[in-house]
Design a protein around this motif. Structure first.
Motif, PDB file in Angstrom:
ATOM      1  N   THR A 135       0.870  -1.169   0.000  1.00  0.00           N
ATOM      2  CA  THR A 135       0.000   0.000   0.000  1.00  0.00           C
ATOM      3  C   THR A 135       0.905   1.217   0.000  1.00  0.00           C
TER       4      THR A 135
ATOM      5  N   ARG B 265      -7.774  12.124   5.095  1.00  0.00           N
ATOM      6  CA  ARG B 265      -6.486  11.832   5.720  1.00  0.00           C
ATOM      7  C   ARG B 265      -6.050  13.012   6.588  1.00  0.00           C
TER       8      ARG B 265
ATOM      9  N   SER C  58     -20.306   0.455  -0.203  1.00  0.00           N
ATOM     10  CA  SER C  58     -19.382   1.468  -0.698  1.00  0.00           C
ATOM     11  C   SER C  58     -18.076   1.355   0.069  1.00  0.00           C
ATOM     12  N   VAL C  59     -16.968   1.578  -0.601  1.00  0.00           N
ATOM     13  CA  VAL C  59     -15.662   1.455   0.046  1.00  0.00           C
ATOM     14  C   VAL C  59     -14.607   2.269  -0.685  1.00  0.00           C
ATOM     15  N   GLY C  60     -13.632   2.762   0.049  1.00  0.00           N
ATOM     16  CA  GLY C  60     -12.432   3.325  -0.573  1.00  0.00           C
ATOM     17  C   GLY C  60     -12.204   4.785  -0.294  1.00  0.00           C
TER      18      GLY C  60
ATOM     19  N   ILE D  23     -16.049   9.736   8.132  1.00  0.00           N
ATOM     20  CA  ILE D  23     -14.617   9.871   7.883  1.00  0.00           C
ATOM     21  C   ILE D  23     -14.415  11.118   7.025  1.00  0.00           C
TER      22      ILE D  23
ATOM     23  N   GLN E 215      -9.022  -0.282   5.875  1.00  0.00           N
ATOM     24  CA  GLN E 215      -7.755  -0.036   5.185  1.00  0.00           C
ATOM     25  C   GLN E 215      -7.054  -1.349   4.853  1.00  0.00           C
ATOM     26  N   THR E 216      -6.055  -1.262   3.980  1.00  0.00           N
ATOM     27  CA  THR E 216      -5.193  -2.418   3.716  1.00  0.00           C
ATOM     28  C   THR E 216      -4.639  -2.934   5.055  1.00  0.00           C
ATOM     29  N   GLU E 217      -4.302  -2.024   5.917  1.00  0.00           N
ATOM     30  CA  GLU E 217      -3.681  -2.350   7.194  1.00  0.00           C
ATOM     31  C   GLU E 217      -4.647  -3.041   8.152  1.00  0.00           C
TER      32      GLU E 217
ATOM     33  N   ASP F 272      -6.618   8.795   9.470  1.00  0.00           N
ATOM     34  CA  ASP F 272      -7.831   9.464   9.001  1.00  0.00           C
ATOM     35  C   ASP F 272      -8.424  10.348  10.104  1.00  0.00           C
TER      36      ASP F 272
ATOM     37  N   ILE G  15      -6.739  -4.829  -1.383  1.00  0.00           N
ATOM     38  CA  ILE G  15      -7.170  -5.528  -0.166  1.00  0.00           C
ATOM     39  C   ILE G  15      -8.659  -5.874  -0.235  1.00  0.00           C
ATOM     40  N   THR G  16      -9.451  -4.999  -0.847  1.00  0.00           N
ATOM     41  CA  THR G  16     -10.886  -5.265  -0.911  1.00  0.00           C
ATOM     42  C   THR G  16     -11.151  -6.589  -1.628  1.00  0.00           C
TER      43      THR G  16
ATOM     44  N   THR H  47     -18.500   1.309   4.154  1.00  0.00           N
ATOM     45  CA  THR H  47     -17.564   0.516   4.952  1.00  0.00           C
ATOM     46  C   THR H  47     -16.203   1.192   5.030  1.00  0.00           C
ATOM     47  N   TRP H  48     -15.828   1.577   6.225  1.00  0.00           N
ATOM     48  CA  TRP H  48     -14.506   2.197   6.390  1.00  0.00           C
ATOM     49  C   TRP H  48     -13.496   1.163   6.862  1.00  0.00           C
TER      50      TRP H  48
HETATM   51  C1  7RM Z   1     -10.390  -0.576   1.810  1.00  0.00           C
HETATM   52  C2  7RM Z   1      -9.413   0.457   1.345  1.00  0.00           C
HETATM   53  C3  7RM Z   1      -7.580   3.107   3.032  1.00  0.00           C
HETATM   54  C4  7RM Z   1      -8.036   4.555   3.124  1.00  0.00           C
HETATM   55  C5  7RM Z   1      -8.576   4.923   4.479  1.00  0.00           C
HETATM   56  C6  7RM Z   1      -9.476   6.098   4.141  1.00  0.00           C
HETATM   57  C7  7RM Z   1     -10.078   5.707   2.811  1.00  0.00           C
HETATM   58  C8  7RM Z   1     -11.629   3.700   2.811  1.00  0.00           C
HETATM   59  C9  7RM Z   1     -13.534   4.620   3.323  1.00  0.00           C
HETATM   60  C10 7RM Z   1     -12.535   5.625   3.318  1.00  0.00           C
HETATM   61  C11 7RM Z   1     -14.096   7.206   3.915  1.00  0.00           C
HETATM   62  C12 7RM Z   1     -14.883   5.011   3.647  1.00  0.00           C
HETATM   63  N1  7RM Z   1      -8.123   0.279   1.736  1.00  0.00           N
HETATM   64  N2  7RM Z   1     -11.374   5.026   2.985  1.00  0.00           N
HETATM   65  N3  7RM Z   1     -12.938   3.446   3.005  1.00  0.00           N
HETATM   66  N4  7RM Z   1     -12.820   6.905   3.612  1.00  0.00           N
HETATM   67  N5  7RM Z   1     -15.104   6.299   3.944  1.00  0.00           N
HETATM   68  N6  7RM Z   1     -15.896   4.134   3.653  1.00  0.00           N
HETATM   69  O1  7RM Z   1      -9.793   1.384   0.658  1.00  0.00           O
HETATM   70  O2  7RM Z   1      -5.746   0.882   2.105  1.00  0.00           O
HETATM   71  O3  7RM Z   1      -6.690   1.224  -0.101  1.00  0.00           O
HETATM   72  O4  7RM Z   1      -7.271   2.727   1.688  1.00  0.00           O
HETATM   73  O5  7RM Z   1      -9.140   4.784   2.236  1.00  0.00           O
HETATM   74  O6  7RM Z   1      -8.725   7.262   3.982  1.00  0.00           O
HETATM   75  O7  7RM Z   1      -7.530   5.258   5.360  1.00  0.00           O
HETATM   76  S1  7RM Z   1      -6.904   1.258   1.333  1.00  0.00           S
END
Ligand code: 7RM
Length: 629
Positions: A248, A499, A369-371, A496, A399-401, A484, A294-295, A396-397
């Motif tokens: 990542t 960053r 929804s994701v990302g 959220i 992360q890769t981590e 975040d 990761i998703t 869905t909030w």
């Molecule tokens: C699953 C994925 C992680 C970063 C994370 C956030 C942002 C992800 C949401 C979101 C608002 C959400 N992994 N993020 N999901 N922000 N609402 N539902 O995306 O490692 O590629 O990214 O993505 O900033 O820290 S990731």
């Protein structure tokens, strides 16, 4: 396996309470629903300061026994994977659990025959075809550590990842399809491997028929697979043995190889999949992500298969052959749960809604929804036109981590709120911190942190535990810091905001770029913005704002003056950007995340030093930004 999900608000609340009172028993109860060769002797050992995190210590398992073998007893003939090809004229494939098991075992034997063993790293640089899922599981079967690299990445990006993990085998294909483009994956692999010394074998899947160059260590997948049978006992893994590495991007150019381990990752992906999407037996579930992210790992392959679901894989893109493809596929396969990214929704929203309406979407029950944060407009378009106001939306909030979803509503069980990811899952202890690291109570805005481990948290960064500690555990000692910011309402729902690790020090003041962007976005002409710092003689750093507008701007000076005023009013005069540049797009990753590292270089006018921009969704905006800066 027992149904892991809370189906009513009452059982959800009960679980939530229990998880806070007695977190270890809470997770142990869930973990008991899986197949272990021998049980754990300790549920959790952790120290966030060190940092060290271990789950289900001493437990022995193989995740593929859980994703495949145990379903052979209960539903061998159920479809495990539906494959929808890039071109709608090509036939879909339906792979049963029995067939998937057989093909995974065969691929595992193919890897073994080529020297792979437990602990070896194997790079997967493959298109979104069933063989990619099979390759993932084949590695897991023999205890080799997979490192999947998204097939849109360049040779440079691929080489960096192969070298960092010292992979010994690369699995790739002649090519992959994306809409009307074919990506020459083998050619890119060859280019990468010119800079790699660890790789001993390349196994190439024939998929597009693209002509390829052949080197000494290259082998065809179909030749190798023909030599082996489908009898392959699963390697007995320790709960804490690595399962995979996934890279990542970080705030430096060097990607972070997040390491996930077998036991905890299995438990959490299955648990979260089941609960968030409220999957029911017989449902067809579709996540549009690529397995290179990761998703795709957690919610195309491992989570769904661990609970015995039917999971759809799609090789194509939302725009091919037209912008109705997603909905065509939903209708064709009677998809029940659909999970995608806001960036895709926003792209589709620009096209006539007849492209949605002409498909029968009555099978849909849940949307996800994701990302990135989902904006109000996109949320409502998704709800109105795709869900017909009849499908809960899970934002869905994670992360890769984090390995799995940490904050989300549970579809139809807990309340949703547009633009809010809502509540932490049972078992997740989220908090808001102020800048000094004190927990803030009730409704507020602050820094999101997690104060107790969960089973699928990444255990380290491959080869760099010190960086793992610095990035996630040092800013706020005693907490996991995801980077975040978030807003919390009176009911405990989280939104959220973006960053927060992009803090710029202007004249000695710490300024988070996210709140400045939020202020800019309040202007009626602004659709999106990104703020970065650049070196300044007097202030140390100054701010450069890139803004996208929703209409052509006749007089940019007026807009710039209004925006500076808006920031001054919302945050303070110190936060007024020195430069505000109107642009048509921002450099983004394929998953829709703004590449701030590149914007920082552009703002600093360090044009020679942009790094690899080939992984971007829209590399063309770079030239435009340079031209009018
Ligand atoms: C699953 C994925 C992680 C970063 C994370 C956030 C942002 C992800 C949401 C979101 C608002 C959400 N992994 N993020 N999901 N922000 N609402 N539902 O995306 O490692 O590629 O990214 O993505 O900033 O820290 S990731």
């Amino acid at each position: 396996m027992k149904d892991l999900s809370y189906r009513t608000p009452e059982s959800y609340l009960e679980a939530k309470d229990y998880s806070l009172q007695n977190p270890e028993s809470f997770w142990a109860e869930i973990a008991k629903n899986f197949e272990w060769y021998s049980p754990w002797n300790k549920v959790l050992k952790y120290d966030f300061l060190k940092p060290e995190i271990k789950w289900f210590l001493g437990g022995k398992l193989n995740i593929t026994e859980n994703c495949l073998d145990r379903h052979l007893i209960t539903h061998p003939d159920q479809t495990a994977i539906i494959f929808e090809p890039n071109d709608p004229k090509d036939k879909a494939q339906y792979i049963t659990y029995k067939e998937l098991h057989s093909r995974v075992c065969q691929a595992a034997n193919m890897l073994k025959a080529n020297g792979a063993k437990k602990g070896d790293r194997i790079c997967l640089y493959m298109p979104m075809v069933p063989e990619l899922a099979i390759a993932v599981l084949a590695c897991a079967r023999i205890g080799a550590i997979h490192s999947a690299v998204f097939a849109g990445f360049s040779a440079t990006a691929l080489a960096a990842r192969i070298n960092d993990a010292e992979c010994s085998i690369v699995l790739t294909a002649d090519g992959g399809y994306r809409g009307n483009k074919t990506t020459p994956l083998k050619e890119i692999t060859d280019e990468a491997l010119a800079h790699c010394t660890s790789v001993k074998r390349t196994i190439v899947l024939q998929h597009t028929g693209l002509k390829v160059q052949w080197n000494k260590m290259d082998l065809w997948w179909h030749d190798e697979i023909a030599k082996v049978n489908d009898d392959c006992a699963a390697e007995i893994m320790d709960s804490e043995d690595p399962l995979f590495i996934l890279y990542t991007s970080g705030s430096t150019g060097k990607p972070k190889g997040m390491v996930h381990t077998c036991g905890g990752y299995m438990v959490y992906t299955a648990y979260s999949f089941q609960n968030v999407f409220q999957y029911q037996k017989g449902d067809v579930y579709w996540c549009t992500a690529d397995i290179g992210w990761i998703t795709g790992h957690s919610y195309i392959v491992y989570g769904p298969l661990a609970v015995g679901a039917t999971t759809l894989m799609f090789e194509g893109v939302p725009s091919y052959p037209d912008f109705g493809r997603f909905w065509e596929v939903c209708a064709k396969h009677k998809v029940n749960q659909f999970y995608t990214a806001p960036t895709a929704i926003r792209a589709l929203q620009k096209h006539p809604v007849t492209l949605v309406d002409k498909h029968d979407l009555s099978s849909l029950k849940v949307l996800g929804s994701v990302g990135e944060p989902i904006n109000e407009e996109a949320w409502h378009w998704y709800d109105d036109h795709v869900g017909k106001n009849n499908c809960p939306i899970v934002d869905t909030w994670w992360q890769t981590e984090t390995g799995g979803i940490l904050i989300s509503s549970l579809a139809g069980v807990t309340p949703q709120k547009p633009t809010y990811a809502t509540l932490p899952m049972p078992g997740i202890q989220a908090v808001l911190l102020d800048n000094e690291g004190n927990e803030i109570e009730s409704s507020a805005e602050g820094i999101l942190a997690i104060k107790y481990p969960w089973p699928s948290i990444a255990r380290t960064i491959w080869g760099d535990h010190e960086r793992y500690k610095n990035v996630y555990f040092s800013a706020y000692p005693g907490y996991y810091f995801p980077g975040d910011g978030a807003l919390r309402d009176g009911d405990g729902n989280y939104r959220i905001t973006g960053r927060v690790d992009d803090v710029v020090i202007v004249s000695g003041h710490n300024l988070g770029t996210a709140p400045i962007e939020n202020a800019l976005n309040e202007h009626q002409l602004v659709v999106e913005s990104a703020v970065v710092g650049f070196p300044h003689d007097v202030k140390g750093n100054a701010l450069h704002a890139f803004v996208i507008t929703n209409a052509a701007i006749d007089n940019p000076d007026i807009l710039v003056a209004e925006l500076r005023e808006l920031v001054a009013k919302t945050i303070g005069p110190i936060a007024k950007p020195d430069r505000i540049q109107v642009v048509s797009g921002l450099p983004k990753t394929r998953s829709g995340k703004i590449m701030r590292r590149i914007l920082r270089k552009l703002a600093a006018r360090e044009y020679d030093n942009l790094g690899d921009v080939s992984t971007l969704l829209n590399p063309e905006v770079i030239e435009e930004i340079k031209q009018n800066s």
